[in-house]
Design an enzyme around this catalytic site. Structure first.
Site, short mmCIF file in Angstrom:
data_model
loop_
_atom_site.label_atom_id
_atom_site.label_comp_id
_atom_site.label_asym_id
_atom_site.label_seq_id
_atom_site.Cartn_x
_atom_site.Cartn_y
_atom_site.Cartn_z
N LYS C 142 0.88 -1.18 0.00
CA LYS C 142 0.00 0.00 0.00
C LYS C 142 0.90 1.21 0.00
O LYS C 142 1.80 1.32 0.85
CB LYS C 142 -0.88 0.01 1.25
CG LYS C 142 -1.92 1.14 1.25
CD LYS C 142 -3.10 0.80 0.40
CE LYS C 142 -3.81 1.99 -0.16
NZ LYS C 142 -4.91 1.60 -1.06
N SER C 218 -1.11 -0.94 -4.37
CA SER C 218 -2.34 -0.15 -4.33
C SER C 218 -2.01 1.17 -3.65
O SER C 218 -1.35 1.19 -2.62
CB SER C 218 -3.38 -0.95 -3.54
OG SER C 218 -4.46 -0.14 -3.14
#
Lengths: 345, 345, 345, 345
Positions: C142, C218
């Protein structure tokens, strides 16, 4: 160069050409049409087929050398409509003159480049150089964009596309046109090619953006050349007048209020407002954060049209106005060009 | 009932609680907070988690009996911010009084019904009945909506949901609250239950919609009860004043201009503007078609906020204003309630 | 390095932490949590506050050195859920091992650069170098993005931002992480710094994009560092296994069918599928045009998640799967990495 | 009733009619066209002008009694294309037969009502009653919707519109057509008017929804009547065959896999897949929550097309498939009708 009148009519859908009948009822023949300028109700972005539908519907109905300029996006209170720029019969002076022209079709790799800017500058310069033009009041351009297919075509040629983002290509194309317009206006001022060349050079210099307060450019997938309309005053004033100004940001009501006050004093009535709007690239307006550039559901051009459209419609009481999104080079960053055309008794 | 002040501060994201420090610097303690009213940058619709994030961040920081009202959607030029309604220390009269309250949590099948309206009416009536309230100026409500899960729960009970459209449930909930507010204001006027009951009855009578110019309701998935803030004048005027008015349509600049002129004449400065906005349900504004209700990419509430936000921000020069979308019963169809709070020297 | 199990549970909203109780009922203590990986129902783009809401809700509930990875966007049939990676009590071998780590916070101007890639490479390399790791099966990251405020901060410093498009910054950040992951995997293979450095160098070489079939990255506005989870096999096989593969385009069902057939043959059941998806940058899939990159209403990452989610959910019969959009460097152009974790009896 | 062939070709934009030249190259004359069925790249909702643009472009090029059916929305991997249904020259039996027809134009207040359903039932019944039809395999309908202007027209007449939500009117219109199709198929079975009437009656009975596995209906603003195509088998089998089936939910891969296996066994190749998709109205798929009905940025029909399109494209390896969103009455709730047309050697 023609003395012109401006008339506008609502449309029930992008393909609605019933305003042609209204134009006739107003005493004009389709052969007098110079330009059909419309606001259609698509998203105003890459896949806005309302513009294409309007162009497909109107182009067979107007003279071969007339142009269409359809700007998508009637966010908020904005009302879909078309504005006709029509030659006054018998060449009677109206005070407002106009000319339309087209550049050649641009190849995909030329979109957003100095080549496009220079092409627009040439055409605008040619128009402004004609006798019969007093002051330029507005240069309205419809210009092409890059689709996925065009971006791929550029890559296939071994070239690096200016952008691989189709939405961003709309901004690059608008900016190239605006720089071209500014170059033409610079040239007209002193006829010195070095000065207008230096304006064109600025296209590649991101540190010193330039703009024209007379430029209003809109991009679309429905064309490959640029459609250009130049509006100006005739050397001898008439009953149709225009005020060019600039909104310095998206909440700058002053130039609109000032123009409306002038018109009120002259006993006039507004025929049309042409405004450009954009999300301030700094991410803030007067120091306060806006969210138009971080909203991944609605593009900034849609936000900007809705907000500026709300302001101008509120002040004029009219929702059939031409508010177009994406004002790169068409006013200061975050602001946009403004032109109010009106008629006095 | 407390004498209150109004302060507002920008936020950098929905979860930003740094305005608490600014409030302290302005001399207020968190214990003085009655309400935190915010505009957050989500879509303002069903899946707007910016409201929830704000509520989760703020609720631990404010008194247990204080309320939060977060309205999503800062379309166009609107700037995310929070507005504090704070008790003035020592009970000094400011001219502005406020009270906050909550209804009980509503069951899914009660949302949008007379039950919800009556619940709101009871609470608002109780507040307005207290001594110390001069005129009500604004009743601000945050109310629940129906999610897919809640709609399914209603069906499982063998009931027919008022709607199976989650977005439409927001409108039904807002309308129920507005009717409740109008019922309470009607009751306060003549203390005749039959009159206020008849207002509540109108909820189920689609042919005769009613509205309150003092209502401003916003729905969200982040709560199950209704959060209610009532703002009014104190019996003895002070330096903080409020003008309640109504925009009769989304481009009605007059009430704003009139209020601003009054404030200018009194030498005052605007503390906050509270406005409701909606897509005219007739599909037109002053006879000209709008496209807010046929745009399947952007909901009408988003369009309306952007447009009305653009107008009010342009007139006030301020983008940190509370403009909320969906004005069912909160002003005439297509229009919306308006309340401007200001301070005079 | 820990032997781990994988469990997943549905959530009723982004802030729903009730799966913690379900985890306990399954016999695990919150102290055993290494990572909470979630799919939340925002737009998965810049202004997706569902991710932030989830992070705010979960972070106080998990060990200080555990990480959260929330990926927004449950388009189409995808179902919001969280996946726990939990240490097996008593260190019992499960066959699957995992480690989590974090980079330092990156400054705005570092996002998307070699600095970010090198930071990720260092952390991933450090993890893979530990004894107890058999083969890396998936590196889940992330990573941060650029907001308008961060872009402005970069400009204020006199630097030129990599992009002024907040949505595009998500792709640049993902790509930097993917390059970092590939560099780390290259280093682990031959421990030759020159080779891994040359991978990092490729970040700035647009002509030769590289990718890792083990990378899944992401981006989000809810963090400034990178959260990293490395999943691998333990040197001694156990009952939890993983198959890493690659979808060569968004309709490539073969690797999924192949993995499912292997699992069927081993009598196993799928614990979770991790897949990346993207709009093919060429504008076409197997020579046929797609419209994911020219749709100005829905970003390409949303389209890609919906389509690939539909395919994998249809093949597995399970909608609680981790499908993440934007696969720059995480599989071949237009394709994406795929990892299926399963348990055999 | 004609023996027909099915051919499909990609399009570069909604107005692209170049497939006509490809059709000619394949040996067919435009006069042989019965229907042009297209997937265009708009949002598939109310303001999807890509459908209108396609209709405007194609209608002058096809026989007067041929029909167009353009379904908007190529979300995810779906590729814009047109499918021709063409009469086989010389009446040679192909195994597949088709007929097209149109209802009368429906008035705004008739849309979504029993009147529309009965109109569709009459036309479909008339077609199915003709000699030469073996089994009906698919009834494809394009039907009108309610715009703001139409809703207002209904109100002006003093009628209460079925809905004031333009997007919801699309669903009501599709459902009315589906009920009409089911009524016609019921009538054909036993020629008992009471049975088919009772099917029509069910339109107003929300508690007992019915559906037809042979119905595929799509609504749009581009027409006021219903365009109907009926596909069936000829009494004597030929080389073109069709399998009608039903997806019981949006992740039901079984009927597709089963059909593909049948086709493989017969050595055939798929000519076209026609599928309907919808967001399960319960808010869940196989007990797990989906977010298609609470996503206020993307309508459920768009989500559903993307997901089911991803699944079918992945299984067939083909993105030029007809996947249409909104399956009210066209398969069980949450599922949709499916028809695979194929050719054997």
């Amino acid at each position: 160069m023609s003395a012109v009148n401006i008339l506008k009519f609502g449309i029930s859908s992008p393909g609605d050409t019933s305003p042609l009948a209204e134009l006739k009822r107003a005493g004009y023949d389709p052969s007098q049409i110079l330009a059909v300028i419309g606001k259609t109700e698509g998203n105003g972005c890459v896949n806005d087929f309302s513009r294409t539908l309007a162009a497909v519907a109107w182009e067979p109905l107007i003279p071969k050398d007339a142009i269409t300029i359809f700007s998508g996006g009637t966010e908020g209170v904005l009302s879909p409509h078309v504005t006709f720029v029509v030659r006054e019969a018998g060449g009677a002076n109206t005070g407002l003159v106009a000319a339309v022209t087209r550049t050649r079709a641009f190849k995909p790799h030329e979109i957003g480049t100095r080549t496009q800017a220079a092409g627009v500058a040439d055409e605008v310069g040619r128009v402004l150089d004609r006798p019969g033009f007093g002051d330029a009041k507005l240069v309205l351009v419809k210009c092409p964009l890059l689709t996925s297919a065009k971006i791929d075509a550029i890559k296939v040629q071994g070239r690096v596309p200016l952008t691989t983002d189709t939405y961003e290509s709309m901004a690059l194309s608008r900016y190239a046109c605006a720089v071209g317009i500014e170059a033409a206006l610079t040239y007209i001022k002193d006829k010195d090619d070095r000065h207008s060349d230096s304006v064109l050079d600025s296209l590649d210099n991101k540190d010193s953006p330039i703009w024209s307060d007379y430029a209003s450019c809109s991009s679309g997938a429905e064309l490959e050349d640029c459609h250009i309309l130049v509006l100006g005053t005739s050397p001898v004033p008439g009953k149709i007048r225009a005020i060019s100004s600039t909104m310095r940001d998206a909440i700058d009501a002053t130039p609109i209020l000032t123009a409306l006050e002038t018109i009120r004093q002259e006993g006039g009535e507004v025929l049309q407002v042409f405004a450009k709007a954009e999300a301030d690239p700094s991410g803030a307006i007067r120091g306060r954060r806006h969210t138009m550039s971080t909203d991944s559901d609605i593009h900034g051009t849609r936000h900007a049209r809705a907000a500026v459209g709300g302001l101008i419609a509120g002040l004029t009481g009219d929702t059939q106005i031409y508010v177009s999104g994406g004002a790169e080079g068409q006013g200061p960053p975050g602001g946009g060009s403004l032109c109010v055309v009106y008629r006095v008794p």
